[in-house]
Design a protein around this motif. Structure first.
Motif, PDB file in Angstrom:
ATOM      1  N   VAL A   1      12.231  57.100  21.530  1.00 33.27           N
ATOM      2  CA  VAL A   1      11.751  58.177  22.763  1.00 33.27           C
ATOM      3  C   VAL A   1      11.524  57.608  23.791  1.00 33.27           C
ATOM      4  O   VAL A   1      11.918  58.150  24.954  1.00 33.27           O
ATOM      5  N   PHE A   2      11.028  56.376  23.942  1.00 33.21           N
ATOM      6  CA  PHE A   2      10.531  55.714  25.257  1.00 33.21           C
ATOM      7  C   PHE A   2      12.205  55.320  25.858  1.00 33.21           C
ATOM      8  O   PHE A   2      12.021  55.402  27.423  1.00 33.21           O
ATOM      9  N   ALA A   3      13.169  54.873  25.198  1.00 32.27           N
ATOM     10  CA  ALA A   3      14.262  54.767  25.907  1.00 32.27           C
ATOM     11  C   ALA A   3      14.957  55.755  26.453  1.00 32.27           C
ATOM     12  O   ALA A   3      15.555  56.005  27.468  1.00 32.27           O
ATOM     13  N   VAL A   4      14.944  56.904  25.833  1.00 34.33           N
ATOM     14  CA  VAL A   4      15.497  58.228  26.131  1.00 34.33           C
ATOM     15  C   VAL A   4      14.839  58.724  27.292  1.00 34.33           C
ATOM     16  O   VAL A   4      15.509  59.099  28.564  1.00 34.33           O
ATOM     17  N   GLY A   5      13.331  58.604  27.439  1.00 32.56           N
ATOM     18  CA  GLY A   5      12.857  58.862  28.718  1.00 32.56           C
ATOM     19  C   GLY A   5      13.362  58.134  29.833  1.00 32.56           C
ATOM     20  O   GLY A   5      13.246  58.543  31.059  1.00 32.56           O
ATOM     21  N   LEU A   6      13.526  56.694  29.596  1.00 33.10           N
ATOM     22  CA  LEU A   6      13.818  55.902  30.709  1.00 33.10           C
ATOM     23  C   LEU A   6      15.398  56.429  31.170  1.00 33.10           C
ATOM     24  O   LEU A   6      15.155  56.620  32.600  1.00 33.10           O
ATOM     25  N   VAL A   7      16.017  56.622  30.367  1.00 34.42           N
ATOM     26  CA  VAL A   7      17.357  56.823  30.990  1.00 34.42           C
ATOM     27  C   VAL A   7      17.479  58.421  31.666  1.00 34.42           C
ATOM     28  O   VAL A   7      18.078  58.629  32.672  1.00 34.42           O
ATOM     29  N   VAL A   8      16.796  59.507  31.244  1.00 36.72           N
ATOM     30  CA  VAL A   8      16.759  60.715  31.455  1.00 36.72           C
ATOM     31  C   VAL A   8      15.961  60.431  33.115  1.00 36.72           C
ATOM     32  O   VAL A   8      16.572  61.131  34.023  1.00 36.72           O
TER      33      VAL A   8
ATOM     34  N   VAL B   1      17.788  48.272  26.198  1.00 35.01           N
ATOM     35  CA  VAL B   1      16.813  47.014  25.766  1.00 35.01           C
ATOM     36  C   VAL B   1      15.845  47.442  24.901  1.00 35.01           C
ATOM     37  O   VAL B   1      15.456  47.057  23.840  1.00 35.01           O
ATOM     38  N   VAL B   2      15.262  48.546  25.428  1.00 32.81           N
ATOM     39  CA  VAL B   2      14.071  49.311  24.454  1.00 32.81           C
ATOM     40  C   VAL B   2      14.495  49.627  23.212  1.00 32.81           C
ATOM     41  O   VAL B   2      13.961  49.473  22.029  1.00 32.81           O
ATOM     42  N   SER B   3      15.822  50.320  23.155  1.00 33.77           N
ATOM     43  CA  SER B   3      16.237  50.969  22.007  1.00 33.77           C
ATOM     44  C   SER B   3      16.596  49.612  21.113  1.00 33.77           C
ATOM     45  O   SER B   3      16.497  49.708  19.916  1.00 33.77           O
ATOM     46  N   LEU B   4      17.341  48.667  21.529  1.00 36.57           N
ATOM     47  CA  LEU B   4      17.568  47.430  20.774  1.00 36.57           C
ATOM     48  C   LEU B   4      16.400  46.546  20.039  1.00 36.57           C
ATOM     49  O   LEU B   4      16.264  46.359  19.119  1.00 36.57           O
ATOM     50  N   VAL B   5      15.337  46.531  20.971  1.00 34.43           N
ATOM     51  CA  VAL B   5      14.024  46.031  20.559  1.00 34.43           C
ATOM     52  C   VAL B   5      13.470  46.491  19.560  1.00 34.43           C
ATOM     53  O   VAL B   5      12.946  46.035  18.215  1.00 34.43           O
TER      54      VAL B   5
END
Length: 369
Positions: free
Chosen positions: A299-306, A346-350
């Motif tokens: 969720v955090f990674a998608v928020g960053l990308v969007v 990076v967040v997604s891989l973490v």
């Protein structure tokens, strides 16, 4: 080879009208039952169902085949109790006559739902559905309408929405004209049909039960869901405020700005809800499953990308200024987008790494035990 010709009465109308205990088995007993039911209610379709069962049993005997005719009824205050009663009566008939197969005679869709119960005990060779032929005149139409009005479920599903629509129609006609009135009436009826067709009432009842169970069981997620709903409203409100202050009529720019302002709050809402679900999983004895560990990071990674993409397009349109770092360095729109994309990856891989390590520790504990 013995065939059990069984007439199914799931609603138990035959037993209530005659006072006899189910099951009733044997040619003479069922033959006498036809007269009792016919005298109690000549309009009952069960009379035709019983006669059809007798006819099928007679035809089987004419073909030199042993046939036992019987009637079973659903005795109980609920559908589950009625079905269990039918199952018990079938077991009694199987023990008494030891049939090799069965022919089921029914007269309604409700009785047809009992067929799997019969199939679990005997091989069903045939299902005989009795359809009563009626004269299509005014009198038969009257009785059909009378039966329709006597069905409580049909009344609440059809008549109540229709009555509300007819009550609103004169008011809408006088206030807004025929076009608006007909459109509103069609929308009302369409909403009712979708409400019943999609079983939204059942879904709402199930949601209320799940929420009550979650409160009673002390789940953390019920609180985080409420917090997430509040954060979602805050995000939508801030996005709407940003769009309202924007001095442009270009629609895609307004959509991008709404997304840019609301995404952090929406991502925080989703993160809060997922963390609550993760805590519930951790509290459980068997530990958290991998998807629930991955979810907050995803969720955090998608928020960053969007947010990165929406900010990039807004910078191109001149709505946002260039991003300035604390050391005074100004980033171009492309550099800003690259940072957000890399941060999301990076967040997604973490998250994947954390989920894998937690899962390996759990497996090691299971092996040690």
């Amino acid at each position: 080879m013995t065939t059990l010709v069984v007439c199914v009465d799931r609603s138990n109308d035959i037993s209530r009208k005659t006072g006899l205990q189910m099951p009733v088995a044997g040619w003479e007993a069922v033959h006498a039952l036809v007269t009792d039911v016919g005298l109690a209610d000549p309009e009952d379709s069960s009379v035709n169902c019983l006669l059809e069962a007798l006819r099928v049993a007679r035809d089987l005997r004419d073909e030199q085949e042993d046939a036992v005719v019987a009637v079973v009824g659903g005795v109980g205050d609920s559908l589950v109790g009625a079905d269990r009663s039918v199952a018990g009566q079938l077991d009694d008939l199987v023990d008494r006559y030891d049939p090799d197969s069965a022919i089921v005679v029914i007269d309604s869709a409700q009785d047809e739902r009992v067929i799997p119960i019969v199939e679990s005990r005997l091989t069903v060779d045939s299902v005989d559905r009795v359809v009563v032929r009626q004269a299509h005149d005014i009198e038969s139409t009257y009785y059909l309408l009378k039966q329709f009005l006597g069905d409580e479920e049909l009344r609440s599903t059809v008549l109540v929405p229709l009555g509300v629509g007819l009550l609103l129609l004169p008011l809408l006609l006088t206030q807004f004209g025929p076009q608006v009135a007909l459109a509103a009436l069609a929308s009302l009826l369409g909403a009712v049909l979708l409400y019943k067709g999609l079983a939204i009432d059942d879904r709402l009842a199930a949601a209320v039960d799940r929420a009550r169970d979650a409160l009673y069981s002390g789940q953390v997620s019920i609180v985080t869901y409420v917090v997430a709903a509040g954060l979602t409203l805050v995000g939508l409100f801030l996005g709407a405020l940003a769009v309202g202050d924007l001095q442009t009529d270009v629609q895609y720019v307004r959509i991008l700005l709404f997304t840019y302002r609301s995404v952090p709050w929406l991502a925080l809402a989703a993160l809060t809800a997922s963390m609550g679900r993760l805590l519930d999983e951790l509290i459980r004895a068997d530990g958290a499953r991998r998807p629930f560990i991955n979810l907050p990071f995803g969720v955090f990674a998608v928020g960053l990308v969007v947010r990165g993409f929406s900010g990039y397009f807004l910078e191109q349109e001149g709505v946002l200024g260039n991003l300035r770092l604390p050391n005074g360095l100004v980033l171009t729109p492309l550099e800003r987008l690259a940072i957000f994309i890399v941060a999301g990856l990076v967040v997604s891989l973490v998250g994947v790494g954390v989920a894998a390590s937690v899962r390996e520790e759990t497996l090691d504990e299971v092996v040690e035990q």
